[in-house]
Write an enzyme that holds these catalytic residues in place. Structure first.
Site, PDB file in Angstrom:
ATOM      1  N   ASP A  27       0.979  -2.257   1.716  1.00  0.00           N
ATOM      2  CA  ASP A  27      -0.351  -2.075   1.120  1.00  0.00           C
ATOM      3  C   ASP A  27      -0.810  -0.665   1.464  1.00  0.00           C
ATOM      4  O   ASP A  27      -1.609  -0.457   2.365  1.00  0.00           O
ATOM      5  CB  ASP A  27      -1.304  -3.136   1.694  1.00  0.00           C
ATOM      6  CG  ASP A  27      -2.733  -2.955   1.201  1.00  0.00           C
ATOM      7  OD1 ASP A  27      -2.937  -2.250   0.201  1.00  0.00           O
ATOM      8  OD2 ASP A  27      -3.646  -3.518   1.835  1.00  0.00           O
ATOM      9  N   SER A  28      -0.260   0.297   0.742  1.00  0.00           N
ATOM     10  CA  SER A  28      -0.494   1.699   1.081  1.00  0.00           C
ATOM     11  C   SER A  28      -1.575   2.322   0.206  1.00  0.00           C
ATOM     12  O   SER A  28      -1.986   1.749  -0.807  1.00  0.00           O
ATOM     13  CB  SER A  28       0.804   2.490   0.897  1.00  0.00           C
ATOM     14  OG  SER A  28       1.159   2.472  -0.468  1.00  0.00           O
ATOM     15  N   THR A  29      -1.997   3.514   0.592  1.00  0.00           N
ATOM     16  CA  THR A  29      -2.859   4.327  -0.268  1.00  0.00           C
ATOM     17  C   THR A  29      -1.970   4.947  -1.352  1.00  0.00           C
ATOM     18  O   THR A  29      -0.778   4.671  -1.423  1.00  0.00           O
ATOM     19  CB  THR A  29      -3.533   5.441   0.557  1.00  0.00           C
ATOM     20  OG1 THR A  29      -2.504   6.152   1.260  1.00  0.00           O
ATOM     21  CG2 THR A  29      -4.505   4.874   1.568  1.00  0.00           C
ATOM     22  N   HIS A  74      -5.281  -8.545  -3.397  1.00  0.00           N
ATOM     23  CA  HIS A  74      -4.755  -9.128  -2.167  1.00  0.00           C
ATOM     24  C   HIS A  74      -3.998 -10.435  -2.408  1.00  0.00           C
ATOM     25  O   HIS A  74      -2.971 -10.688  -1.779  1.00  0.00           O
ATOM     26  CB  HIS A  74      -5.880  -9.318  -1.142  1.00  0.00           C
ATOM     27  CG  HIS A  74      -6.404  -8.017  -0.620  1.00  0.00           C
ATOM     28  ND1 HIS A  74      -7.739  -7.683  -0.635  1.00  0.00           N
ATOM     29  CD2 HIS A  74      -5.752  -6.943  -0.116  1.00  0.00           C
ATOM     30  CE1 HIS A  74      -7.890  -6.456  -0.130  1.00  0.00           C
ATOM     31  NE2 HIS A  74      -6.701  -5.990   0.182  1.00  0.00           N
ATOM     32  N   PRO A 126      -1.552  10.641   3.953  1.00  0.00           N
ATOM     33  CA  PRO A 126      -0.805   9.826   4.908  1.00  0.00           C
ATOM     34  C   PRO A 126       0.087   8.777   4.259  1.00  0.00           C
ATOM     35  O   PRO A 126       1.053   8.327   4.850  1.00  0.00           O
ATOM     36  CB  PRO A 126      -1.905   9.141   5.741  1.00  0.00           C
ATOM     37  CG  PRO A 126      -3.166   9.821   5.438  1.00  0.00           C
ATOM     38  CD  PRO A 126      -3.006  10.533   4.135  1.00  0.00           C
TER      39      PRO A 126
END
Length: 286
Positions: free
Chosen positions: A155-157, A61, A162
């Site tokens: 900040d994606s998977t 982060h 999705p």
């Protein structure tokens, strides 16, 4: 006590002991599990893939937030895409100079569950008056918004399920359109040792779209497979070439106390291993 086996890679992975299952739910978009682990604290997984742990989330982060915001130097409007656990939001709001934060998360259940079961990730950040939380598909939002931003943080998977659309050419183009002059886009881009193809794909999509594009790295233990790459796209090439002294002044001026990020790490993170440079067709001195 049961084990949680991650299923991201064929024939290679990691195991967490699930000391206590805190929550499990199939949301409208994905299967979410939050559990306690003695070593890593609370852990969240989506669709069989570990997303974040309390023990090491600060590395990810801080690097995805402070690198673009301090490199920009005057970011007032920030867009976060994904980030439902609130960790990126927590770090962005520490910048007093940021005036508005828009966060677009596809899955409202993730936000609700993380507020309840991973409160240390957001530390009350969802209450910040600068925040506009939008529950929507990130691609849909950037394709249709008329707003402009100084910094966009995706900040994606992983690029399955999705999150897949957040690695598409259309997504990068839409983000480019949403950036103000001098704007910066950063995105989570996987571990290059295991996901080099994805780094190459992103490089191909950034090339020609941004006057300056590159990648930077950080080692986050939870993301198995070595160092994590973050994609970098900037409209101003100078943002990546800042002198160390400038970064030191900005960092000190921010008053932010970090656990991983510092100006030296910031500059060093852009030095990439030879196999990654070869894969993206860049010289080591770029």
């Amino acid at each position: 006590m049961s084990d949680y086996l991650e299923t991201l890679y064929e024939g290679y992975g990691q195991r967490f002991s699930m000391d206590k299952l805190l929550h499990e739910v199939r949301t409208e978009h994905q299967h979410l599990v939050i559990f306690e682990n003695a070593r890593m604290g609370r852990v969240m997984a989506l669709d069989g893939v570990i997303q974040t742990t309390e023990a090491d989330e600060f590395i990810y982060h801080e690097m995805l937030t402070h690198v673009p915001i301090l490199a920009h130097g005057a970011a007032k409007r920030v867009l976060i895409i994904g980030g439902g656990d609130g960790g990126i939001l927590r770090e962005v709001r520490r910048h007093r100079s940021v005036e508005s934060i828009t966060m677009v998360e596809i899955d409202g259940t993730v936000v609700d569950m993380c507020k309840e079961f991973l409160p240390n990730h957001s530390c009350g950040a969802f209450e910040d008056p600068r925040l506009n939380l939008v529950i929507d598909d990130g691609m849909n939002f950037v394709a249709n918004t008329r707003e402009k931003f100084d910094v966009i943080i995706s900040d994606s998977t992983d690029p399955i399920g999705p999150g897949e659309v957040l690695f598409s050419e259309n997504f990068y183009q839409a983000c480019r359109r949403c950036l103000n002059d001098g704007g910066i886009l950063v995105t989570q881009n996987g571990t290059p040792f295991m996901q080099l193809g994805e780094v190459q794909t992103t490089a191909g999509r950034m090339d020609g779209l941004f006057p300056d594009w590159h990648f930077y790295m950080a080692a986050v233990p939870t993301y198995i497979g070595g160092s994590m790459t973050f994609a970098w796209g900037s409209i101003d090439p100078e943002h990546r070439k800042l002198p160390l002294e400038t970064l030191r002044q900005r960092f000190a001026g921010s008053g932010i106390v970090t656990r991983y990020y510092n100006p030296e790490i910031h500059l060093g993170a852009f030095a990439l291993p030879q196999y990654v440079l070869q894969a993206i067709g860049k010289p080591s001195n770029d």
